[in-house]
Design an enzyme around this catalytic site. Structure first.
Site, PDB file in Angstrom:
ATOM      1  CE  LYS A  18      -3.467   2.311   2.891  1.00  0.00           C
ATOM      2  NZ  LYS A  18      -2.662   3.514   3.133  1.00  0.00           N
ATOM      3  CE  LYS A  23       4.622   0.899  -2.924  1.00  0.00           C
ATOM      4  NZ  LYS A  23       5.477   2.052  -3.150  1.00  0.00           N
ATOM      5  CE  LYS A  49       5.170   8.304  -3.040  1.00  0.00           C
ATOM      6  NZ  LYS A  49       4.431   7.118  -3.470  1.00  0.00           N
ATOM      7  CG  ASP A 135      -2.277   2.119  -2.832  1.00  0.00           C
ATOM      8  OD1 ASP A 135      -1.525   2.353  -3.784  1.00  0.00           O
ATOM      9  OD2 ASP A 135      -2.377   2.860  -1.840  1.00  0.00           O
TER      10      ASP A 135
END
Length: 728
Positions: A18, A23, A49, A135
């Protein structure tokens, strides 16, 4: 159960989780640990990002793959995409479009395609780590799940419900790719420090059959390393946290005891909620936050008064709404059309328009200059699919405004619907800037329906040109709903215009066929609306125009037989108070009609006919066949989305309402007709019979049906089966 997957060593690891679960931090520490062990590592960040490699490079990656795609410099050295980070780790960031525009998932797809074209092959490295946003469920972010990329999948999650919910969704995505293949290494537990986290995570891991490989405790040491743009492994190599990553890597790459791999076994959402939230969640549950609302549904009611809603069954789609809208709006000769789409879509539609135009004018005997239409396209390419195409659209609008055309229509295809381009906002801004109407038509390919839905969208967009005001009553007509792609559109209008000229009735506007902006604007003059056909779209469009302009609608569509045309002319003449001219026109045409039909009847009287149609009203076929003295054995409508059974006008013959092709072939064998008239091609092996085609767009006027009958009569005296068919 044996969960081990014996196929091949582990060299490519995809880390999913998520957003915000950590992560990227864990992925970077895994790469750093592998590098410390002396392995060559390729680390690919698959998140818009583009911050996955920050801790490995000490800064944000300056050149993402999507930056390269945006620049379109095919000669760019791949070294600008691959940066060397901590301990020799090769770092790549996919990047993505600006927030709110474009398609980040498409950017991931493009990233892997570009890397492949540039020869950046993961096989050159001992290990490849993919850090993927988990996600988001679109196909682009699922690329690393493909078996040609990842050997092992690790799922990062905490024990919180929404994190576990995302982990379960990731399992569902893996299941769609892998079915019964084992590729999941297990769960990396990134604890948030909650009191019930351990228990909830264990419930989940047991339920989905996945082991917890390691528990990463909540620790300030990660924040301290992040402030220095480093991994924990690099900044604090002797810490407990760094040792946990070394133990994890030791288990994953052990040659003595290969890591077990598992298949995806996601939970049903209801079961997941019941398991983690600890309450019975069912479809019929009543929650305390639900309140009674005085809701009066605008929908049918059952006998007990309760409302119900039924999702309508949509008919099959025929053609593309994008093409339908362009076909309609291209008829306004001093309007510009910008097709916001890939070049291939614009090419297909422009060929359709040119081909239909040529067929139409060849049929009408016109061989002059082609009717102009201004169509340019934005040429959406791979770059625009990732970043959006508004910038290119604005440039196209500015270029189009250089012409002398008075209005610009923007018609969007499928691609802008995916990228989320703000067509309406762009049109509004450019209209104010340029001082001319820029009208958006966001049909989004088949997103708004088929070709006919697109034509309706085009019609409604053009109605924005109609000037406000009640206008002045004029003795003129507006012809609505001509079939632009038919091969007899011009011939039919020429025939009709002869009748109108004889009655001294001018055509104010052909809506929309070979018209101008000024003619569309002038429709507020309250002319009489003449529907070109009785199909649903034309009648609906006539109602819209009537409501907008205050014009009356003529109750008859364009006629095909002599008797229909005589009625049409006389009623029109009555409205415009030129009854004498109407009667004179009918008398003039009747004499010639009687002569021609007398010659045809010498060949048709007594001939037996079967009629079947999948198209609109066949009353004109029945009328001309009966007038020529032919016997109708049976007639019926084949099942078709074009069917208009409610328009049947002749009631003295039993029309079969569900005339299947099988029934048609049976009747041909039983009755052995002299001729079959139909809208479908017959199998000559199943039906050894002469047959003629019923046109979907017949010729109009006093001699319209007669022209079809002349053709059908010629078939009566030809061979039943042409010689060339014998070789089929």
């Amino acid at each position: 159960m044996n969960n081990k997957d014996p196929e091949g060593p582990i060299t490519r690891i995809a880390v999913y989780g998520k957003g915000g679960i950590g992560k990227s931090t864990i992925s970077a520490n895994i790469s750093a640990t592998l590098a410390d062990e002396g392995y060559s590592v390729l680390h690919i960040g698959c998140d818009p990002k583009h911050d996955s490699t920050r801790a490995l490079l000490g800064e944000l990656h300056p050149h993402t793959v999507t930056d390269f795609l945006r620049a379109s410099d095919v000669r760019t050295d791949c070294s600008t995409l691959v940066r060397t980070g901590y301990n020799g780790i090769a770092c790549i960031e996919a990047g993505g479009p600006e927030p709110g525009v474009g398609c980040a998932g498409r950017g991931i797809l493009s990233t892997f395609e570009i890397l492949g074209r540039m020869g950046i092959d993961s096989s050159r490295y001992m290990y490849t780590i993919y850090d993927v946003l988990g996600d988001v469920v679109c196909g682009g972010f699922a690329v690393p799940l493909r078996r040609e990329y990842a050997d092992l999948i690790l799922i990062v999650t905490s024990g919180e419900y929404m994190s576990l919910y995302a982990a379960n969704n990731i399992l569902r995505g893996i299941q769609n790719f892998d079915l019964n293949i084992n590729r999941i290494g297990g769960i990396i537990y990134n604890s948030r420090g909650g009191s019930e986290e351990d228990e909830q995570l264990k419930k989940f891991s047991d339920a989905v059959g996945l082991p917890v490989l390691v528990k990463i405790p909540r620790s300030e040491i990660f924040l301290t390393a992040e402030k220095h743009s480093k991994t924990v492994v690099a900044a604090f190599p002797n810490s407990l946290e760094a040792s946990l990553f070394r133990e994890l890597i030791s288990d994953l790459i052990s040659t003595k005891k290969p890591v077990s791999r598992y298949r995806a076994r996601p939970l049903d959402v209801i079961k997941l909620e019941s398991l983690i939230l600890g309450r019975d969640i069912s479809v019929n549950s009543s929650f305390s936050h639900q309140v009674s609302v005085d809701f009066k549904p605008a929908m049918p009611k059952t006998d007990d008064g309760t409302g119900y809603f039924r999702v309508p069954e949509k008919p099959p789609l025929f053609g593309c709404a994008f093409a339908g809208a362009i076909t309609v709006l291209s008829q306004i000769q001093d309007a510009s059309i910008i097709a916001h789409c890939p070049s291939s879509c614009a090419h297909i539609v422009s060929n359709l328009l040119v081909s239909s135009h040529n067929r139409d004018h060849d049929k009408s005997g016109y061989h002059g200059k082609q009717t102009p239409f201004s169509l340019i396209h934005t040429g959406m390419d791979e770059k625009m699919m990732v970043f959006g195409g508004i910038y290119r659209l604005k440039k196209s609008i500015i270029k189009s405004a250089e012409s002398a055309n008075r209005v610009i229509f923007i018609i969007s295809g499928c691609a802008p619907g995916i990228t989320g381009d703000d067509i309406e906002g762009c049109s509004s801004d450019m209209s104010r800037s340029l001082g001319i109407p820029v009208i958006p038509v966001s049909v989004n390919g088949i997103g708004e329906g088929d070709f006919s839905a697109g034509t309706m969208a085009g019609y409604q967009a053009s109605l924005q040109l109609v000037k406000k005001g009640t206008g002045v009553k004029r003795n003129s007509v507006v012809l609505v709903g001509e079939k632009m792609l038919a091969n007899n559109t011009s011939a039919n209008f020429n025939e009709l215009n002869q009748y109108l000229s004889a009655l001294d009735i001018p055509v104010l506007c052909r809506f929309l066929a070979h018209t101008t902006v000024n003619e569309v604007e002038s429709m507020n003059k309250q002319s009489l609306i003449l529907p070109a056909s009785s199909d649903e779209s034309t009648l609906e469009l006539s109602e819209i125009i009537s409501e907008k302009t205050g014009s009356d609608i003529f109750p008859y569509s364009l006629p095909f037989t002599f008797h229909e045309t005589a009625r049409w002319v006389k009623n029109l003449a009555k409205i415009f108070r030129v009854e004498d001219k109407g009667s004179a026109l009918v008398d003039l045409k009747e004499k010639k009609y009687r002569e021609e039909i007398g010659l045809i009847m010498q060949k048709t009287v007594g001939k037996r006919v079967i009629i079947s149609s999948s198209g609109p009203d066949i009353s004109w076929v029945l009328e001309i066949v009966r007038e020529c003295g032919m016997e109708i054995i049976c007639a019926g409508y084949l099942s078709s989305p074009y069917l208009m059974k409610d328009k049947q006008k002749i009631s003295d013959i039993s029309i079969i309402q569900d005339y299947t092709p099988e029934k048609l072939y049976d009747d041909i064998k039983i009755y052995c007709p002299d001729l079959v008239l139909t809208t479908i091609w017959l199998d000559h092996k199943k039906a050894n019979v002469r047959y003629g085609m019923i046109p979907f767009c017949p010729n109009v006027g006093f001699f319209g049906a007669l022209s079809s009958m002349k053709h059908w009569t010629s078939i009566l005296f030809g061979p039943v089966t042409e010689g060339w068919r014998n070789s089929l």
